[in-house]
Write a protein that holds these residues in place. Sequence first.
Motif, short mmCIF file in Angstrom:
data_model
loop_
_atom_site.label_atom_id
_atom_site.label_comp_id
_atom_site.label_asym_id
_atom_site.label_seq_id
_atom_site.Cartn_x
_atom_site.Cartn_y
_atom_site.Cartn_z
N GLN A 57 0.85 -1.18 0.00
CA GLN A 57 0.00 0.00 0.00
C GLN A 57 0.89 1.23 0.00
O GLN A 57 1.95 1.24 0.63
N GLN A 58 0.46 2.26 -0.72
CA GLN A 58 1.22 3.51 -0.77
C GLN A 58 0.59 4.55 0.14
O GLN A 58 -0.64 4.60 0.26
N PRO A 59 1.38 5.41 0.80
CA PRO A 59 2.84 5.42 0.76
C PRO A 59 3.49 4.36 1.67
O PRO A 59 4.65 4.06 1.50
N PHE A 60 2.73 3.76 2.60
CA PHE A 60 3.26 2.70 3.46
C PHE A 60 2.08 1.88 3.99
O PHE A 60 0.94 2.37 4.07
N PHE A 61 2.35 0.62 4.35
CA PHE A 61 1.29 -0.22 4.91
C PHE A 61 1.46 -0.43 6.41
O PHE A 61 0.59 -1.02 7.05
N PHE A 62 2.57 0.05 6.99
CA PHE A 62 2.74 0.06 8.45
C PHE A 62 3.74 1.15 8.79
O PHE A 62 4.51 1.63 7.94
N HIS A 63 3.76 1.56 10.03
CA HIS A 63 4.65 2.64 10.48
C HIS A 63 4.89 2.43 11.96
O HIS A 63 3.96 2.41 12.76
N THR A 64 6.15 2.29 12.34
CA THR A 64 6.48 2.11 13.76
C THR A 64 6.85 3.46 14.38
O THR A 64 7.04 4.46 13.68
N ASN A 65 6.99 3.44 15.71
CA ASN A 65 7.51 4.61 16.41
C ASN A 65 9.02 4.70 16.21
O ASN A 65 9.66 3.76 15.74
N ALA A 66 9.58 5.84 16.60
CA ALA A 66 11.03 5.98 16.61
C ALA A 66 11.56 5.22 17.82
O ALA A 66 11.27 5.58 18.97
N GLU A 67 12.32 4.17 17.57
CA GLU A 67 12.79 3.30 18.65
C GLU A 67 14.06 2.58 18.19
O GLU A 67 14.46 2.68 17.03
N ASP A 68 14.66 1.85 19.13
CA ASP A 68 15.84 1.06 18.79
C ASP A 68 15.41 -0.20 18.04
O ASP A 68 14.60 -0.98 18.53
N HIS A 69 15.97 -0.38 16.88
CA HIS A 69 15.79 -1.60 16.08
C HIS A 69 14.31 -1.97 15.89
O HIS A 69 13.87 -3.06 16.27
N PRO A 70 13.50 -1.10 15.31
CA PRO A 70 12.10 -1.48 15.00
C PRO A 70 12.06 -2.61 13.98
O PRO A 70 12.97 -2.76 13.17
N TRP A 71 10.98 -3.39 14.04
CA TRP A 71 10.91 -4.57 13.17
C TRP A 71 9.47 -4.87 12.78
O TRP A 71 8.52 -4.36 13.39
N ILE A 72 9.36 -5.71 11.75
CA ILE A 72 8.08 -6.28 11.34
C ILE A 72 8.33 -7.75 11.03
O ILE A 72 9.34 -8.10 10.42
N THR A 73 7.46 -8.64 11.52
CA THR A 73 7.63 -10.07 11.30
C THR A 73 6.44 -10.61 10.51
O THR A 73 5.32 -10.11 10.61
N PHE A 74 6.73 -11.65 9.74
CA PHE A 74 5.73 -12.34 8.92
C PHE A 74 5.73 -13.81 9.34
O PHE A 74 6.71 -14.53 9.11
N ASP A 75 4.65 -14.23 10.00
CA ASP A 75 4.47 -15.64 10.37
C ASP A 75 3.76 -16.34 9.21
O ASP A 75 2.55 -16.17 9.01
N LEU A 76 4.52 -17.14 8.47
CA LEU A 76 3.97 -17.80 7.30
C LEU A 76 3.01 -18.91 7.69
O LEU A 76 3.12 -19.48 8.79
N PRO A 77 2.06 -19.26 6.82
CA PRO A 77 1.09 -20.32 7.16
C PRO A 77 1.73 -21.70 7.29
O PRO A 77 1.13 -22.60 7.86
N HIS A 78 2.94 -21.88 6.76
CA HIS A 78 3.63 -23.17 6.86
C HIS A 78 5.12 -22.94 6.64
O HIS A 78 5.54 -21.85 6.19
N ILE A 79 5.91 -23.93 6.97
CA ILE A 79 7.34 -23.83 6.70
C ILE A 79 7.56 -23.85 5.20
O ILE A 79 7.07 -24.72 4.49
N ALA A 80 8.29 -22.88 4.72
CA ALA A 80 8.52 -22.73 3.28
C ALA A 80 10.00 -22.54 3.01
O ALA A 80 10.74 -22.05 3.87
N ASN A 81 10.42 -22.95 1.83
CA ASN A 81 11.80 -22.74 1.40
C ASN A 81 11.88 -21.35 0.75
O ASN A 81 11.73 -21.19 -0.46
#
Length: 246
Positions: A147-171
């Motif tokens: 999504q434009q301009p962004f689909f998520f936005h974190t606060n200003a912090e140390d080492h912000p991150w986003i994780t994706f839990d996949l529906p199954h183990i994938a290569n």
Amino acid sequence: MRADFGLVRARRGVLRRAEALYQLGSALTLSRPTDWSRRSQRAFARLVRELSAVVPTVPSPALKGDATTARSLLRAARRPIWRLFWCSAGLLTVVAAAVLASAGVAALVSPRARRWMAPPDLALSARITTSSVFPDTPAPGTVPPHQQPFFFHTNAEDHPWITFDLPHIANVRTVRITTRTDCCRERTVPLNIEVPDGQGGWRLVCQRRVPFSSWTCDTGGVATAVVRVRLAAHDMLHLSQVQIFQ
């Protein structure tokens, strides 16, 4: 004219070799001297005289139409090459169409072939979490990860991150990231792509240190059910798209 035809018939092999050498030289020559046409006419006239001397039964033809005769012979010599070119182009077109048709049929019949030809984006079916949510911005998972301009936005912090839990183990072989589209590309580096190391920590797969608009990480094939994108700095993290392919 009859003498010309008799000469060509008597020395057809010699003329064919001369025509082939001419075509090769013409293809390799990037530029020709200004008197190229006149020199070619003299060379053709000399060839006619030499062939007439070798074949005494054939009288020497008049050299009045040498230039016209030479051009006609060369045009006739080029025709088989053009026929070969167009036949080869047609054959390649037929083969390409057959390959595309076979691939289309395989994609319709086999789900595995469909996945191989157009791998699905695993990020679309993943559960998304972020380290924080900036006020008045979309919460994780409420909008698709493109999504434009962004689909998520974190606060200003140390080492912000986003994780994706996949529906199954994938290569996972490829992770493609597009940064925020309206501004602030410099906030997105250094950017890490990580997967669990199996001991409660994270293993670095790719890192980007130069600002970018779009970046593709080739993981080389990592079997995982979780992919994390982490900013290795103190700042905000915001991206417009994340794609994960196996």
